[in-house]
Scaffold this motif. Sequence first.
Motif, PDB file in Angstrom:
ATOM      1  N   ILE A 148       2.971  -9.553   3.733  1.00  0.00           N
ATOM      2  CA  ILE A 148       2.248  -8.885   2.464  1.00  0.00           C
ATOM      3  C   ILE A 148       2.159  -7.345   3.028  1.00  0.00           C
ATOM      4  O   ILE A 148       2.055  -6.437   1.901  1.00  0.00           O
ATOM      5  N   GLY A 149       1.693  -7.359   3.979  1.00  0.00           N
ATOM      6  CA  GLY A 149       0.950  -5.995   4.391  1.00  0.00           C
ATOM      7  C   GLY A 149       2.185  -5.055   4.233  1.00  0.00           C
ATOM      8  O   GLY A 149       2.496  -4.029   3.718  1.00  0.00           O
ATOM      9  N   ALA A 150       3.234  -5.484   4.908  1.00  0.00           N
ATOM     10  CA  ALA A 150       4.538  -4.551   4.955  1.00  0.00           C
ATOM     11  C   ALA A 150       5.159  -4.393   3.486  1.00  0.00           C
ATOM     12  O   ALA A 150       5.481  -3.218   3.150  1.00  0.00           O
ATOM     13  N   ALA A 151       4.964  -5.317   2.917  1.00  0.00           N
ATOM     14  CA  ALA A 151       5.610  -5.172   1.323  1.00  0.00           C
ATOM     15  C   ALA A 151       4.737  -4.267   0.617  1.00  0.00           C
ATOM     16  O   ALA A 151       5.350  -3.436  -0.058  1.00  0.00           O
ATOM     17  N   LEU A 152       3.436  -4.364   0.848  1.00  0.00           N
ATOM     18  CA  LEU A 152       2.565  -3.339  -0.068  1.00  0.00           C
ATOM     19  C   LEU A 152       2.799  -1.868   0.323  1.00  0.00           C
ATOM     20  O   LEU A 152       2.738  -1.135  -0.421  1.00  0.00           O
ATOM     21  N   ALA A 153       2.987  -1.882   1.680  1.00  0.00           N
ATOM     22  CA  ALA A 153       3.087  -0.452   2.221  1.00  0.00           C
ATOM     23  C   ALA A 153       4.486   0.247   1.479  1.00  0.00           C
ATOM     24  O   ALA A 153       4.417   1.229   1.087  1.00  0.00           O
ATOM     25  N   VAL A 154       5.396  -0.501   1.478  1.00  0.00           N
ATOM     26  CA  VAL A 154       6.876  -0.025   0.902  1.00  0.00           C
ATOM     27  C   VAL A 154       6.466   0.026  -0.427  1.00  0.00           C
ATOM     28  O   VAL A 154       7.149   1.079  -1.146  1.00  0.00           O
ATOM     29  N   LEU A 155       6.041  -0.859  -1.216  1.00  0.00           N
ATOM     30  CA  LEU A 155       6.122  -0.825  -2.845  1.00  0.00           C
ATOM     31  C   LEU A 155       5.170   0.275  -3.147  1.00  0.00           C
ATOM     32  O   LEU A 155       5.676   0.807  -4.160  1.00  0.00           O
ATOM     33  N   ALA A 156       3.912   0.320  -2.808  1.00  0.00           N
ATOM     34  CA  ALA A 156       3.004   1.269  -3.374  1.00  0.00           C
ATOM     35  C   ALA A 156       3.376   2.824  -2.866  1.00  0.00           C
ATOM     36  O   ALA A 156       3.230   3.639  -3.742  1.00  0.00           O
ATOM     37  N   GLY A 157       3.999   2.870  -1.731  1.00  0.00           N
ATOM     38  CA  GLY A 157       4.617   4.161  -1.481  1.00  0.00           C
ATOM     39  C   GLY A 157       5.884   4.524  -2.384  1.00  0.00           C
ATOM     40  O   GLY A 157       5.750   5.704  -2.715  1.00  0.00           O
ATOM     41  N   GLY A 158       6.638   3.479  -2.584  1.00  0.00           N
ATOM     42  CA  GLY A 158       7.828   3.909  -3.437  1.00  0.00           C
ATOM     43  C   GLY A 158       7.272   4.059  -4.771  1.00  0.00           C
ATOM     44  O   GLY A 158       7.901   5.080  -5.575  1.00  0.00           O
ATOM     45  N   VAL A 159       6.479   3.335  -5.258  1.00  0.00           N
ATOM     46  CA  VAL A 159       5.809   3.387  -6.873  1.00  0.00           C
ATOM     47  C   VAL A 159       5.167   5.177  -6.900  1.00  0.00           C
ATOM     48  O   VAL A 159       5.495   5.577  -7.686  1.00  0.00           O
ATOM     49  N   GLY A 160       4.327   5.307  -5.938  1.00  0.00           N
ATOM     50  CA  GLY A 160       3.898   6.546  -6.055  1.00  0.00           C
ATOM     51  C   GLY A 160       4.906   7.758  -6.122  1.00  0.00           C
ATOM     52  O   GLY A 160       4.702   8.751  -6.541  1.00  0.00           O
ATOM     53  N   SER A 161       5.913   7.648  -5.120  1.00  0.00           N
ATOM     54  CA  SER A 161       6.730   8.576  -4.940  1.00  0.00           C
ATOM     55  C   SER A 161       7.659   8.857  -6.300  1.00  0.00           C
ATOM     56  O   SER A 161       7.973   9.763  -6.938  1.00  0.00           O
ATOM     57  N   SER A 162       8.014   7.587  -6.789  1.00  0.00           N
ATOM     58  CA  SER A 162       8.862   7.609  -7.699  1.00  0.00           C
ATOM     59  C   SER A 162       8.049   8.487  -9.136  1.00  0.00           C
ATOM     60  O   SER A 162       8.661   9.184  -9.781  1.00  0.00           O
ATOM     61  N   LEU A 163       6.864   7.976  -9.170  1.00  0.00           N
ATOM     62  CA  LEU A 163       6.046   8.590 -10.298  1.00  0.00           C
ATOM     63  C   LEU A 163       5.981  10.087  -9.956  1.00  0.00           C
ATOM     64  O   LEU A 163       5.967  10.907 -11.028  1.00  0.00           O
ATOM     65  N   GLY A 164       5.667  10.539  -8.897  1.00  0.00           N
ATOM     66  CA  GLY A 164       5.651  11.931  -8.316  1.00  0.00           C
ATOM     67  C   GLY A 164       6.728  12.732  -8.551  1.00  0.00           C
ATOM     68  O   GLY A 164       6.992  13.720  -9.330  1.00  0.00           O
ATOM     69  N   VAL A 165       7.748  11.983  -8.287  1.00  0.00           N
ATOM     70  CA  VAL A 165       9.035  12.740  -8.386  1.00  0.00           C
ATOM     71  C   VAL A 165       9.737  12.933  -9.619  1.00  0.00           C
ATOM     72  O   VAL A 165      10.104  13.857 -10.340  1.00  0.00           O
ATOM     73  N   GLY A 166       9.077  11.887 -10.714  1.00  0.00           N
ATOM     74  CA  GLY A 166       9.364  11.902 -11.905  1.00  0.00           C
ATOM     75  C   GLY A 166       8.992  12.968 -12.625  1.00  0.00           C
ATOM     76  O   GLY A 166       9.396  13.649 -13.553  1.00  0.00           O
TER      77      GLY A 166
END
Lengths: 160, 323
Positions: A14-32
Amino acid sequence: MDLWSNLGIVYALIGAALAVLAGGVGSSLGVGIAGEAASGVISEDPSKFGKVLVLQLLPGTNGIYGLLVGFIVLAQIGLLGGAPADLTVQQGLLILAACLPITIVGWLSGPAQGKVSAAAIGIIAKKPDQFGKAMLLPAMVETYTILALLISILAVTALA
Amino acid sequence: MKDLDYAFAVARIRSLENSLMSNADIERLMACSDGKRCMQVLAEKGWGNGDEDIDLREMLRLEVGKTWAVLRDVSPDMSVFDVFSIYRLYHNLKAAIQLLCTEIKYENIYYEDAVFSGDELVQVIKEKAFYKLPYNMPKVAEEAYKTMLHTRDGQLCDVIVDRGAMETMIDLGQKSGVEIIKRYAEFTVGLANVKIALRAQETGKTLDFMLRALAPCALLDVNRLARAAATSREAIIDYLRGTAAGDSADLIQESSAAFERWCDNRLIEAIKSEKNKAFTAGPLAAYFVARQNEIKTVRLIVTGKQNKFPDEAIQERVRVMYA
């Protein structure tokens, strides 16, 4: 594989998944956000594509940091080698806690960095010779993501 | 996240701001020997449609059209900018009423790019279908039309429509939710009130007329302004000294051209704060006002050069640029 007798692994995953998910969501919003601004500039002046692309990509690093922490966790708990470690619930929760810094900071700093990048793209639109200064501003936001990344990596590796 | 909708629009406007006229461009225009040379300089800057024989009126009409096209192209919500088109819409209403009541045929009296064209407004008035009109126009149009029919007083008709336009402008400014548009509306209406008061004082209008013509606004107390205007020009100037438009008091004594210039320059100074914003409709509004300002300045310069006015007289009217 019995779930209840392997809760340690579950928490670590769960820890690994959260790190990947939250980083990915943050990045996609920022890059968007930065991408919208970049499109605005390119629609008027395509010659600035190279410069605005760099600024658009800056918020994209959060996703990479999350992925990196996710890989380290998977390696530490033996999932990448095909031999899962025998983790206690306490160890699993500790790994989950170690993932939280990059999870939270990666998620929140992505949009913040995207906004600064979009504003910096405005600088490039008017004064393309100020590219260096324009790039430094979103990089400042990056500093705190890197600090969170360091703590997550140090904690995950120390727990192994 | 709604403001982030403007990220694309603001970035594009930042690029377009590079093509705005700077003070140096205006000086270059001022240095031209005659109107023809001015037109060449403008054509080199991309103004007009590339036609060498284009006249000034057509060139400026095209530039106004280009500015609206940019806003329509980039803005996620055009209703925010309704405040800028009010003048045209209410002008068309005035023209339509005058045309119907006087039955004199005029050419080119309507703005083409208003929400309602002149012909549409004539039809609405003929059918007495005022409810089809937006904002406060149903009430204003009906009152102005009846007044015109009964009194044949074109000036009174204009006063009713102009006041309706100013009230709508304030209302739309507040509804826009964009600080700079709200300030633009308040400032424009406030200064329009000052101009009306000065003109009414010069022509000896009554206090009742002035109170009917002036629209309430945050910039000025219109009751005090009207009472000052009913007294003397000096009383207007004395009243203005104690308001946010106090800087303009001495310029009113100097000349009407100096006052008009102060109004436009003050507006440009007010919108310069939008250069620092990236996620609101403010920079779009600022770009529109900046374009209006440069088109007005170009009209003054080129017309002055074409009519061989002395450079000093033209210079007195030249506005500060946004770029």
